[in-house]
Design a protein around this motif. Structure first.
Motif, PDB file in Angstrom:
ATOM      1  N   VAL A  36      21.228  20.951 -40.888  1.00 56.36           N
ATOM      2  CA  VAL A  36      22.072  21.791 -41.721  1.00 56.36           C
ATOM      3  C   VAL A  36      21.681  21.514 -43.165  1.00 56.36           C
ATOM      4  O   VAL A  36      21.622  20.358 -43.588  1.00 56.36           O
ATOM      5  N   GLY A  55      29.731  21.597 -41.599  1.00 51.70           N
ATOM      6  CA  GLY A  55      28.323  21.242 -41.445  1.00 51.70           C
ATOM      7  C   GLY A  55      28.134  20.181 -40.379  1.00 51.70           C
ATOM      8  O   GLY A  55      27.233  20.274 -39.537  1.00 51.70           O
ATOM      9  N   MET A  65      21.441  16.339 -42.023  1.00 49.68           N
ATOM     10  CA  MET A  65      22.115  17.159 -43.023  1.00 49.68           C
ATOM     11  C   MET A  65      21.452  16.885 -44.366  1.00 49.68           C
ATOM     12  O   MET A  65      21.298  15.731 -44.762  1.00 49.68           O
TER      13      MET A  65
END
Length: 92
Positions: A36, A55, A65
């Protein structure tokens, strides 16, 4: 909101679709993505914590992430680097 950038994605041979949606309310199932990426949006998000939780929710366990934001760090070495970069990138 629908698909955005579909023409460019098709020209680049990308099979996935592009979607525009609120960071706080993504329309994807839990653990849908290997990564993400959050870029330059948390400062303007009405609920930053909810956006980050979303997320985490859509990123698979062990996924990555990545954040790119434009806020001042609270780490002194990073603050110094940000200050030096602003000297050469921000017109006075």
């Amino acid at each position: 909101m629908g698909s955005v950038g579909a023409g460019k994605a098709a020209r680049l041979g990308l099979g996935g679709g592009l979607r525009e949606m609120d960071a706080e309310d993504r329309w994807f199932a839990d653990h849908s993505f290997d990564a993400v990426v959050v870029t330059l949006c948390l400062r303007t998000s009405p609920d930053r914590e909810k956006a980050i939780r979303e997320g985490i929710r859509v990123c698979r366990p062990g996924g990555r992430m990545v954040f790119l934001e434009h806020v001042r760090s609270n780490l002194a070495p990073v603050v110094a680097l940000q200050w030096m970069l602003s000297l050469v990138t921000v017109p006075t």
